[in-house]
Structures are given as C-alpha cells and as structure tokens.
Design a protein around this motif. Structure first.
Motif, PDB file in Angstrom:
ATOM      1  N   MET A   1     -94.473 -12.458 -34.504  1.00 16.15           N
ATOM      2  CA  MET A   1     -94.680 -12.052 -35.897  1.00 16.15           C
ATOM      3  C   MET A   1     -95.231 -13.248 -36.682  1.00 16.15           C
ATOM      4  O   MET A   1     -94.968 -14.392 -36.322  1.00 16.15           O
ATOM      5  N   PRO A   2     -95.977 -12.987 -37.749  1.00 15.68           N
ATOM      6  CA  PRO A   2     -96.483 -14.103 -38.564  1.00 15.68           C
ATOM      7  C   PRO A   2     -95.336 -14.961 -39.094  1.00 15.68           C
ATOM      8  O   PRO A   2     -94.292 -14.439 -39.463  1.00 15.68           O
ATOM      9  N   ALA A   3     -95.556 -16.246 -39.102  1.00 13.72           N
ATOM     10  CA  ALA A   3     -94.545 -17.174 -39.622  1.00 13.72           C
ATOM     11  C   ALA A   3     -95.255 -18.381 -40.206  1.00 13.72           C
ATOM     12  O   ALA A   3     -96.417 -18.643 -39.902  1.00 13.72           O
ATOM     13  N   GLY A   4     -94.523 -19.076 -41.038  1.00 14.74           N
ATOM     14  CA  GLY A   4     -95.087 -20.297 -41.613  1.00 14.74           C
ATOM     15  C   GLY A   4     -96.017 -20.025 -42.769  1.00 14.74           C
ATOM     16  O   GLY A   4     -96.271 -18.869 -43.125  1.00 14.74           O
ATOM     17  N   PRO A   5     -96.503 -21.084 -43.379  1.00 13.53           N
ATOM     18  CA  PRO A   5     -97.373 -20.920 -44.551  1.00 13.53           C
ATOM     19  C   PRO A   5     -98.753 -20.395 -44.153  1.00 13.53           C
ATOM     20  O   PRO A   5     -99.170 -20.552 -43.007  1.00 13.53           O
ATOM     21  N   PRO A   6     -99.456 -19.769 -45.094  1.00 17.81           N
ATOM     22  CA  PRO A   6    -100.805 -19.275 -44.799  1.00 17.81           C
ATOM     23  C   PRO A   6    -101.730 -20.402 -44.358  1.00 17.81           C
ATOM     24  O   PRO A   6    -101.657 -21.519 -44.880  1.00 17.81           O
ATOM     25  N   ALA A   7    -102.566 -20.092 -43.411  1.00 18.78           N
ATOM     26  CA  ALA A   7    -103.507 -21.098 -42.896  1.00 18.78           C
ATOM     27  C   ALA A   7    -104.846 -20.972 -43.625  1.00 18.78           C
ATOM     28  O   ALA A   7    -105.132 -19.965 -44.260  1.00 18.78           O
TER      29      ALA A   7
ATOM     30  N   ILE B   1    -108.901  -3.780 -39.538  1.00 14.67           N
ATOM     31  CA  ILE B   1    -107.553  -4.092 -39.042  1.00 14.67           C
ATOM     32  C   ILE B   1    -106.647  -4.542 -40.193  1.00 14.67           C
ATOM     33  O   ILE B   1    -105.496  -4.116 -40.302  1.00 14.67           O
ATOM     34  N   VAL B   2    -107.185  -5.367 -41.075  1.00 13.27           N
ATOM     35  CA  VAL B   2    -106.388  -5.807 -42.233  1.00 13.27           C
ATOM     36  C   VAL B   2    -106.076  -4.606 -43.123  1.00 13.27           C
ATOM     37  O   VAL B   2    -104.946  -4.442 -43.598  1.00 13.27           O
ATOM     38  N   ARG B   3    -107.066  -3.752 -43.314  1.00 13.68           N
ATOM     39  CA  ARG B   3    -106.813  -2.546 -44.110  1.00 13.68           C
ATOM     40  C   ARG B   3    -105.683  -1.711 -43.479  1.00 13.68           C
ATOM     41  O   ARG B   3    -104.775  -1.244 -44.169  1.00 13.68           O
ATOM     42  N   ASP B   4    -105.732  -1.541 -42.157  1.00  7.31           N
ATOM     43  CA  ASP B   4    -104.698  -0.738 -41.480  1.00  7.31           C
ATOM     44  C   ASP B   4    -103.308  -1.333 -41.705  1.00  7.31           C
ATOM     45  O   ASP B   4    -102.334  -0.608 -41.912  1.00  7.31           O
ATOM     46  N   ARG B   5    -103.228  -2.642 -41.642  1.00  2.88           N
ATOM     47  CA  ARG B   5    -101.920  -3.298 -41.820  1.00  2.88           C
ATOM     48  C   ARG B   5    -101.416  -3.127 -43.247  1.00  2.88           C
ATOM     49  O   ARG B   5    -100.233  -2.831 -43.459  1.00  2.88           O
ATOM     50  N   VAL B   6    -102.322  -3.344 -44.192  1.00  6.40           N
ATOM     51  CA  VAL B   6    -101.915  -3.195 -45.602  1.00  6.40           C
ATOM     52  C   VAL B   6    -101.506  -1.745 -45.855  1.00  6.40           C
ATOM     53  O   VAL B   6    -100.488  -1.471 -46.498  1.00  6.40           O
ATOM     54  N   GLN B   7    -102.282  -0.840 -45.323  1.00  2.00           N
ATOM     55  CA  GLN B   7    -101.989   0.587 -45.517  1.00  2.00           C
ATOM     56  C   GLN B   7    -100.629   0.942 -44.912  1.00  2.00           C
ATOM     57  O   GLN B   7     -99.843   1.671 -45.537  1.00  2.00           O
ATOM     58  N   ALA B   8    -100.346   0.425 -43.726  1.00  2.00           N
ATOM     59  CA  ALA B   8     -99.058   0.717 -43.085  1.00  2.00           C
ATOM     60  C   ALA B   8     -97.906   0.161 -43.918  1.00  2.00           C
ATOM     61  O   ALA B   8     -96.856   0.806 -44.064  1.00  2.00           O
TER      62      ALA B   8
ATOM     63  N   VAL C   1     -96.417  -7.108 -49.451  1.00  2.01           N
ATOM     64  CA  VAL C   1     -97.592  -7.070 -48.576  1.00  2.01           C
ATOM     65  C   VAL C   1     -98.121  -8.500 -48.366  1.00  2.01           C
ATOM     66  O   VAL C   1     -98.409  -8.917 -47.245  1.00  2.01           O
ATOM     67  N   LEU C   2     -98.216  -9.236 -49.450  1.00  2.00           N
ATOM     68  CA  LEU C   2     -98.695 -10.624 -49.334  1.00  2.00           C
ATOM     69  C   LEU C   2     -97.758 -11.449 -48.461  1.00  2.00           C
ATOM     70  O   LEU C   2     -98.210 -12.241 -47.618  1.00  2.00           O
ATOM     71  N   ALA C   3     -96.458 -11.239 -48.637  1.00  2.00           N
ATOM     72  CA  ALA C   3     -95.477 -12.012 -47.864  1.00  2.00           C
ATOM     73  C   ALA C   3     -95.537 -11.674 -46.378  1.00  2.00           C
ATOM     74  O   ALA C   3     -95.206 -12.505 -45.525  1.00  2.00           O
ATOM     75  N   ALA C   4     -95.972 -10.460 -46.059  1.00  2.00           N
ATOM     76  CA  ALA C   4     -96.046 -10.048 -44.644  1.00  2.00           C
ATOM     77  C   ALA C   4     -97.238 -10.674 -43.926  1.00  2.00           C
ATOM     78  O   ALA C   4     -97.366 -10.570 -42.708  1.00  2.00           O
ATOM     79  N   ARG C   5     -98.110 -11.301 -44.668  1.00  3.88           N
ATOM     80  CA  ARG C   5     -99.288 -11.998 -44.118  1.00  3.88           C
ATOM     81  C   ARG C   5    -100.130 -11.129 -43.170  1.00  3.88           C
ATOM     82  O   ARG C   5    -100.280 -11.418 -41.973  1.00  3.88           O
ATOM     83  N   PRO C   6    -100.676 -10.059 -43.715  1.00  2.15           N
ATOM     84  CA  PRO C   6    -101.453  -9.146 -42.860  1.00  2.15           C
ATOM     85  C   PRO C   6    -102.752  -9.737 -42.324  1.00  2.15           C
ATOM     86  O   PRO C   6    -103.406  -9.117 -41.494  1.00  2.15           O
ATOM     87  N   THR C   7    -103.102 -10.925 -42.771  1.00  2.00           N
ATOM     88  CA  THR C   7    -104.324 -11.585 -42.268  1.00  2.00           C
ATOM     89  C   THR C   7    -103.995 -12.775 -41.373  1.00  2.00           C
ATOM     90  O   THR C   7    -104.876 -13.612 -41.114  1.00  2.00           O
ATOM     91  N   ALA C   8    -102.767 -12.859 -40.894  1.00  2.00           N
ATOM     92  CA  ALA C   8    -102.298 -14.095 -40.241  1.00  2.00           C
ATOM     93  C   ALA C   8    -103.157 -14.533 -39.060  1.00  2.00           C
ATOM     94  O   ALA C   8    -103.271 -15.725 -38.788  1.00  2.00           O
ATOM     95  N   ASP C   9    -103.742 -13.589 -38.335  1.00  2.00           N
ATOM     96  CA  ASP C   9    -104.547 -13.978 -37.178  1.00  2.00           C
ATOM     97  C   ASP C   9    -105.986 -14.324 -37.548  1.00  2.00           C
ATOM     98  O   ASP C   9    -106.720 -14.875 -36.726  1.00  2.00           O
TER      99      ASP C   9
ATOM    100  N   ASP D   1    -105.122 -14.503 -50.534  1.00  2.00           N
ATOM    101  CA  ASP D   1    -104.284 -13.603 -51.342  1.00  2.00           C
ATOM    102  C   ASP D   1    -105.137 -12.686 -52.216  1.00  2.00           C
ATOM    103  O   ASP D   1    -104.805 -11.510 -52.411  1.00  2.00           O
ATOM    104  N   MET D   2    -106.226 -13.221 -52.749  1.00  5.09           N
ATOM    105  CA  MET D   2    -107.116 -12.382 -53.573  1.00  5.09           C
ATOM    106  C   MET D   2    -107.698 -11.246 -52.729  1.00  5.09           C
ATOM    107  O   MET D   2    -107.818 -10.108 -53.187  1.00  5.09           O
ATOM    108  N   PHE D   3    -108.075 -11.576 -51.516  1.00  2.00           N
ATOM    109  CA  PHE D   3    -108.635 -10.557 -50.624  1.00  2.00           C
ATOM    110  C   PHE D   3    -107.595  -9.480 -50.320  1.00  2.00           C
ATOM    111  O   PHE D   3    -107.873  -8.277 -50.418  1.00  2.00           O
ATOM    112  N   VAL D   4    -106.396  -9.919 -49.963  1.00  2.19           N
ATOM    113  CA  VAL D   4    -105.346  -8.942 -49.630  1.00  2.19           C
ATOM    114  C   VAL D   4    -105.034  -8.078 -50.863  1.00  2.19           C
ATOM    115  O   VAL D   4    -104.865  -6.857 -50.759  1.00  2.19           O
TER     116      VAL D   4
END
Lengths: 620, 277
Positions: free
Chosen positions: A308-314, A559-566, A577-585, A600-603
């Motif tokens: 799972m995503p962890a740590g600060p945003p890269a 893929i990011v849209r799918d995650r945010v939507q879910a 949603v931001l905390a879940a880091r849907p763009t982590a990869d 964050d602006m993108f998400v």
C-alpha cells in the motif's frame, strides 16, 4: 654511402614513431567520426540465449515475482497494479523489447558489423532479435547522443567503445518498458550500460540499468548467448494489434486497485518463499536477504506494508528535457515540421513554399529568438498561428510572432475592405473558447480567426493540416493539430511528458474530457513497427514522442481516475482521497509538491470533475 | 634509384610493423617487477595472443573484496527447493539423486559442504576475498561455506588432496588478440586492459552443482572465465562465466553466469562454515 645511411636511419625512426603512435592507442583508431579499424572480439554471427540463464533470468516470470530487482516503492505499486489483462489494450499488444530485456527472448539473434565502404572502419554494430523484430544499432563512430527532447524508442540510442576486449555500449533515449514483463517498469529516464564479453562460442552480456525513476540503485544483470553453427531460418515475428474485448469502452484500462491484486501472494505461496522477498527491493540482491526474512511474522508484516502507498508524496525524478539555457533549440521532427524548444511550452513550425505555419508561440520571453529561428527555417513569413490553449506559456509570444508575419491570403480581399490592416500580420486561429478566455483574462494578441465545434482544416505547404477542438479536456478550449503528410500531431497541454495533465476545472477542464482527448490522439496514430515510430507527437511540454507515450499517459489518467472513483464510491472525502495517495506509483515520474501544478491539484481536479462533470462533457 | 626507393619504403614499413609488434599489449611490456595491476609492467610476458601466467602477467586486478549480486535467479540461489531445477541439463541418473536431496541427511553424514563445491559455491550468495598467495597462486575465499579456492598458474603442486574445490589451473586468456594476417597488428583493440582469467578445475570430490542436490561426478571439469567490467561511474564488476562438463550427470555442458560487485573493504564478510560445526 653516408647519405644513404642517413636516409635509412630517418625512415627507421619515422617507422618506429608511427608504430609507437599506433601502440599508444592515440593513432588512427581514435580518429573522430570514422570508427575503429579493429573490432575487438568479433561478435558477428547467429546466436540464441543460453536456456538455463534464460529461464532463471527470464524477462516475464511469475506474477508478483520481483525478487532480485532494486525497485522502489513506486515501482512495486506499479507492478502490483498491473494485471496481465493490460495486454488486451490495443497499444500494449505489440509493445517492443527495451534494452537489455532484448537479450532475454527465447528466439534467434543475429549480430553483424557495419563497415564504411571506403575506409573499412567499424561504424556500427547491429543487433537483431527475432522476437518483436528488435533491431538495434550501436554506433562506433563517436557520434553524440541526440538531444533530450528527441524521441525515444524501445531499443534506445546506443554508442559503443572498446575497453580492452570488452565492447561497452551506452544506451539512452529508451521508452518506458519492462524491467520484468510481470509489471516491473523501466522508465523512459533509464540509461543502460552493456558490456559484451566473448569466450569461444559464448557471449556474456553484463547490463547495468540506471533508472532514477523506478530503481533505488543500478540493476546489474547478465545474459548469455550461444553461437549457432548454422544460420537458423526463423527470423520474423509479425504483430498487428486489434480489438480483443468486443464492446469495451475506450476509457477502460485493466488495473488492480491498491491492495486488491488477487495474485499478489500466488508466487510466494506456491514456492513457499517469504512474500517480502518476492516483493523485491535492493535488499533482495544481496546475501543478507535470507537473514532479513528469517522471522516469518516480521517478514509478513513488512511485506503487507509494502503493498500500500506509504510515506510522503514523491516528486518526479525524471529530468525535464526542456532546454533552459536562454536559447531556442530547433529539432526537425518529421517532414517539414520542426520543434522549437526553450521558451515555455513547445512551439511547432511547419515550413514550405507558402510560408510558416506555427502552433503555439511559447511564453514570450524569447520571442525575438523564436522569430529568428523560424526565419532560419523559412524565408517566407509566418502566415498562420494556431493556439492549442489560452494559457500564457502557449500564447505569450502571440503578439511578436503575429507582427513578424503576414497573411497575404487576406490582402486585396473583402477582408481588407472590412478590417484595416488585414493580412499585414499573421492570422491566429483557435477555438472560440480560447479567444474568449484570452479576452476575459486580458492576455495579449488573442486569436483573430475562430471555430466552435468541428475541425478546422487547411491545405498548406502541400500538406493537409487539421485542427481538432477537444471539449473539456484540460480546459474548455483545447485543440490538437495534425500535420498529415509529416504525420505529426501537436497535442498542446492535453499531453505532456513532464507533469500530470493540467486539468483546469475552473476553466472547463475535466478528467473524462482529458481521457477522451488522449484517446482521440490514439485513434489517429499509426506506428511503424511494434509501437515504435510512425505518427509523432509534439507534447505541450517535454520531449517528442510517438503513440506509446500517449498510451502510457492515457493509462495513467484512467488508472488514477479509477482509484479516485473507487474511493469516492466508498464515501471518501477529498482530503481522504488525497491521503490515500492514488497517484503513488506515478508521482516519481510526473509528481510535484510545489510549483504551478502539483500532484494534489491534479488529484483534486480529478475528484472535482468526477463529482461535478462539465455540462458539455458527454463521456464515452 | 627506383630500386633504392622501394628498399627504403620496405624498411620503413617493416620497422613500423616490428615496433608495433614489440610493443605488446598496451604497456604490459617486457621486464620490470611483477605488480599484478592492470596495465602495469610485468614479468612473464607471452606476447600477443595466447595465455600468460601469474601475477606479473595479470590482465587486470581482481584482488579485493566482492559481493554477489543476486538477480532474478534469486529463487534458485537464495531459496533452493527440491525438484526446482529450471533448465539444468541433468540426466535421469542425476534427477534420481537430486529428487532425493535431503540437506539434513547430508549434514548428519558430515557432507554438508557438498553444495559448496567449486561448481556451485560461486553461485551461492555471499562475499569473496581474492588475493595473491604468491606470484603463481591466486586465492579466493568465500564466506558462504568458508571455502578456499586456489588457482595455480602453471602446474598445480603434486600431491594436492582431492576436495570439493578440486585442482584449478589458471591462465590469463587474451581472447582474440593476435589475430590478423598481412600488415595486421593484431585483432585486439588499441588500448585498455584486455583479457580474461581462465581457470580449469578437475579432480573435484563429487558434490552438488546446484544447491538443491543436482550432482556432479568425480570426472567433471569446470571451466571458468573471470572478466573485469568497469562502468562509467567507476563501479567494478567481476563477471564469472562458467561451464560444467560432466558426462556422468549432465546431458550437455551446463553454462552459468554470475557477477560480483567490488567492495571498498571487507565489511559484510562473515565466514559461515558449511559443515554446520
């Protein structure tokens, strides 16, 4: 007699000096641009991979077997998100082999030399692999690598030198490909050093892959080729993509949500190997691995944490290819279409007997140099300018470029009767919304010639040029331009290689419109061979690409849209949603935590446009 | 006059060619004390092509500490499992033995070191310490299994006891240097360290060619090529390409390749006995 002895002595001395120079290695071998006389070990011939090495270092392997690869957290998440069914997506079906994956196909290889006809210098090594019909050229003539904004390919751009009996090859300009074809990505920022050693009928290739985006340290791996006594008769590997899932919508890209890959444990459980080891990382490359997984409970806990995503945003670790030296760099893309890079957003210029056709004008900080660069390409004036968006980094040069040009098609027509000065400057074309936004925001030199919903077309400099409006993509005023003979698409900000799509919901942008626009590009592109070449794309920012990079970008947005939507469907708020880091990869490739367009602006834009889609966004 | 000119020309060409031949391999010339460093002066030069011996003829310096880089074959190397042979070309007799592999039984029988024999020890994740015992003997110590391999340049000493590491004869193999015909100054490149360390090992006590019980016989021959590769960033890798030939247990020669990364020091070198004692 004395004279004869003197001449003999002189000649002997000259001969010795020439011999010494040759032996020092500073002789004719090093003459720039010619290539070496000698080839070191001769690699020529037909080869196949050693079966044992092939199987143990296979390019594909089991799902979720990432051991021995120093992948970082983002790469692991990327790989866990990847289902094998991704290969049903059209652009993935004929994907080529990146270097050094090239040598791990169970098929035939041929290696040969390219020699200059007149000097017999070795100008290049050629490597051909049957699978995907990979065809690599390793230049030996000392030529430089292309600029950072040039297109990438699966084989990359390779140059070679000799270190003793070792052929050392450096490859840059690689596409995003596989480090292992079970989802472990290699980024387009990767470089590869290969070292070729020959022992009798065996070639050993040690490759060292340096990927600042997806690896925590260089990955070194060895391949082995065995010479075939007879030339095999199987060399081809045709691939044509086609629809595989009937009725599937074009905005579907198979993916596993974070933590929901049903096969994540399959390999480890089947082989009775600790999951932590199977999930890879630099520690799996070293002898200490066995000690690290000795405690099953601790090992299992650590493994689960990695899924799972962890740590600060890269932030993006890929270098920005845009030159920032205060100069305008011209690069011929295809046919008579050129890229001008260096002044904000990319500028495209098509030239010919009628004049110059310009797409976007940059930030306006180097407009005099832009005008000068165009003048070098065309003695005729700039006649048309297309704005793909209203944004100032695309339109900042409008005023200077407009005034530097002229539109003779208007002079002496009814336009010149109606509009004073018609034809005395270039005509600026755009969607009506672009013009409206520029006027609203008081941006200088707004377009003078607008269209609303349907394509605008021109036949200019002997080439069909189409301008396609894209509704509610990054804004409500985006356009794409397709130069049909050169087969170059200018994408504006719909596609960039440097950041997440700048979806401006306040100005009519939406994630669905962005996906639709990216698919629009993909519906018009044709590759030459296995997702390489063919239609070339000039992005709003970044380097020239072909359809492969557009597909990768489209996949990312979907893929990011799918995650945010879910997450939204599970009731998550924007903050959650931001905390879940849907763009982590993807953050290591496109992310930013500061500047005009952050992750964050993108998400947030994805979230907002899903929650409140624009009224004109039809979806598909 | 014409004849004189042609003589001059021949003399000049010949002198250049002779000088080039005499120069040998880019500085690894005749005489001087043995140094064992790449490009250094060394005794025992054997000229262009062929093999050279000992520390003085070293094509490169492989002394120091090295760590295994375990790649995507990690499953076989770090977690060996019975029956998981991959593409090892073992024959029916070998498969029968390997399928009965029981490491606990080996340990009880005092044969826990069978998997640390020369054909397999270099593939076991671990660290190496390589040094010259004397000018004609190169030593490789492994921390995995605490084994010592001795590579003899020249004739191995008589009476050497057969053990898991066997008897290893070493030579510097200069590859294709020396190739070429009329006017050729050799097929090798113009400069830089050149060549491989070739080691042929025989008389090994029968053991395992892979950790999971794939056997090799007393008649097996192990041929190894050690090459040094240096990246642009200055990282040194030792690449080992090896071939095990064993008509008793293998249907064809078994080729493998592993590599090691150079360490600055001995950190991480923790000898662990293979005997379990």
């Amino acid at each position: 007699m004395k004279r004869t002895a003197f001449i003999l002595g002189t000649l002997l001395a000259i001969g010795a000096a020439v011999g010494a120079q040759i032996q020092s290695g500073a002789g004719p071998d090093d003459t720039a641009g010619l290539g070496p006389v000698v080839a070191g070990p001769d690699l020529s011939g037909s080869w196949r991979p050693n079966q044992l090495v092939l199987e143990s270092q296979t390019a594909a392997g089991d799902l979720a077997d990432f051991g021995g690869i120093p992948l970082n957290d983002a790469a692991r998440l990327y790989a866990l998100s990847w289902p094998a069914s991704r290969q049903t997506v059209r652009q993935h079906q004929c994907m080529g082999y990146v270097t050094p994956y090239f040598w791990y196909a169970p098929a035939n290889y041929r290696i040969w030399q390219e020699r200059d006809q007149f000097t017999q210098r070795l100008t290049a090594w050629r490597f051909y692999g049957q699978v995907a019909q990979g065809d690599r050229t390793v230049y030996m003539d000392g030529r430089p690598h292309p600029p950072a904004y040039a297109p990438h390919t699966f084989g990359g751009f390779s140059t070679g030198t000799y270190q003793g009996n070792t052929l050392s090859v450096t490859t840059t300009h690689l596409k995003r490909g596989w480090i292992k074809a079970n989802g472990v990505p290699q980024s387009d920022a990767a470089t590869v050093e290969e070292h070729y050693l020959r022992h009798g009928d065996v070639i050993t290739v040690l490759a060292v892959i340096d990927d600042p985006v997806y690896l925590t340290e260089p990955l070194s791996k060895a391949a082995m080729l065995v010479r075939m006594a007879r030339d095999p008769d199987a060399w081809l590997y045709p691939c044509d993509d086609s629809e595989q899932i009937f009725g599937r919508k074009s905005d579907v890209v198979p993916n596993h949500l974070f933590g929901q890959n049903p096969y994540a444990r399959e390999f480890a459980d089947t082989r009775k190997i600790p999951l932590l080891a199977a999930l890879g990382g630099a520690e799996t490359m070293y002898p200490e691995l066995v000690d690290a997984v000795r405690d099953p409970a601790a090992s299992e806990r650590a493994a689960k944490a990695r899924m799972m995503p962890a740590g600060p945003p890269a932030v993006s670790r890929a270098p920005d290819p845009t030159p920032k030296d205060g100069e305008i760099h011209t690069f011929r893309v295809s046919g008579n279409v050129h890229l001008l890079a260096g002044d904000g957003a990319n500028i495209a210029v098509q030239v010919g007997p009628q004049g110059a056709f310009v797409v976007d004008t940059g930030a306006g900080k180097l407009s005099d140099k832009v005008v000068a660069a165009i003048a070098k390409l065309s003695a005729k004036p700039i006649q048309f300018i297309v704005n793909t968006t209203f944004r100032p980094d695309h339109t900042g040069g409008n005023a200077k470029l407009q005034m530097a040009g002229a539109d003779p098609s208007l002079t002496g027509t009814f336009f010149s009767m109606q509009f004073q000065g018609a034809g005395q400057a270039a005509t600026i074309i755009s969607q009506l919304k672009t013009q409206t936004r520029m006027i609203e925001q008081k941006l200088p030199a707004p377009p003078t010639d607008t269209f609303v919903e349907e394509r605008r077309r021109k036949h200019y400099n002997g080439e069909a040029v189409e301008v396609f409006p894209q509704q509610n993509a990054t804004t409500d005023g985006d356009s794409l331009v397709h130069f049909r003979r050169a087969d170059v698409i200018v994408a504006g900000d719909i596609f960039t290689t440097t950041e997440y799509p700048h979806i401006d919901t306040k100005n009519g942008g939406s994630v669905q419109g962005e996906i639709r626009a990216l698919n629009f590009i993909l519906d018009r592109t044709v590759y030459v061979h296995d997702e390489d070449g063919g239609t070339l794309i000039i992005p709003g920012h970044g380097r020239v690409t072909d359809e492969w990079e557009v597909a990768e970008y489209r996949d990312m947005v979907v893929i990011v849209r799918d995650r945010v939507q879910a997450l939204m469907q599970s009731g998550a708020t924007l903050q959650q949603v931001l905390a879940a880091r849907p763009t982590a990869d993807y953050d290591v490739r496109y992310g930013a935590t500061a500047g005009p367009w952050t992750t964050d602006m993108f998400v947030e834009a994805v979230y907002t446009s899903l929650k409140n889609p624009p009224k004109t966004s039809t979806g598909r | 006059m014409k004849r004189l000119a042609s003589v001059f020309l021949v003399v000049a060409v010949a002198s250049a060619h002779v000088f080039a031949q005499a120069g040998g391999q880019g500085g690894r010339g005749v005489g001087g004390p043995p140094t064992g460093i790449p490009g250094g002066a060394g005794g025992g030069r054997v000229g262009r092509g062929g093999a050279r011996g000992g520390r003085g003829g070293a094509a490169f310096d492989l002394t120091g500490h090295w760590v295994s880089i375990v790649g995507e074959d990690w499953r076989w190397r770090s977690f060996p499992a019975r029956g998981d042979y991959g593409a090892v070309p073992l024959n029916q007799a070998a498969r029968k033995i390997a399928d009965a592999w029981d490491p606990a039984k080996d340990a009880t029988a005092g044969e826990g070191c069978k998997a640390f024999a020369a054909p397999s020890v270099m593939r076991i994740p671990g660290r190496l310490h390589i040094s010259w015992r004397d000018d004609q003997t190169l030593t490789i110590e492994t921390d995995a299994g605490q084994q010592t391999r001795l590579f003899y340049f020249g004739v191995p000493p008589p009476g050497q006891v057969e053990d898991w590491q066997g008897s290893s004869k070493a030579e510097w193999d200069l590859g294709n240097a020396g190739a070429g015909g009329l006017f050729s100054r050799g097929g090798g490149p113009a400069s830089g360290p050149s060549g491989s360390l070739k080691v042929v090992t025989t008389r090994m006590k029968p053991g395992y060619a892979a950790r999971n019980g794939v056997p090799f016989s007393a008649s097996a021959t192990l041929t190894e090529y050690f090459d040094l590769v240096k990246t642009k960033g200055g990282v040194e890798y030792l690449v080992l390409t090896s071939m095990l030939d064993d008509a008793v247990y293998l249907s064809q020669p078994m080729w493998t390749v592993v590599h090691f990364k150079k360490q600055r020091d001995e950190s991480g070198f923790k000898p662990v006995s293979c005997s379990g004692k």
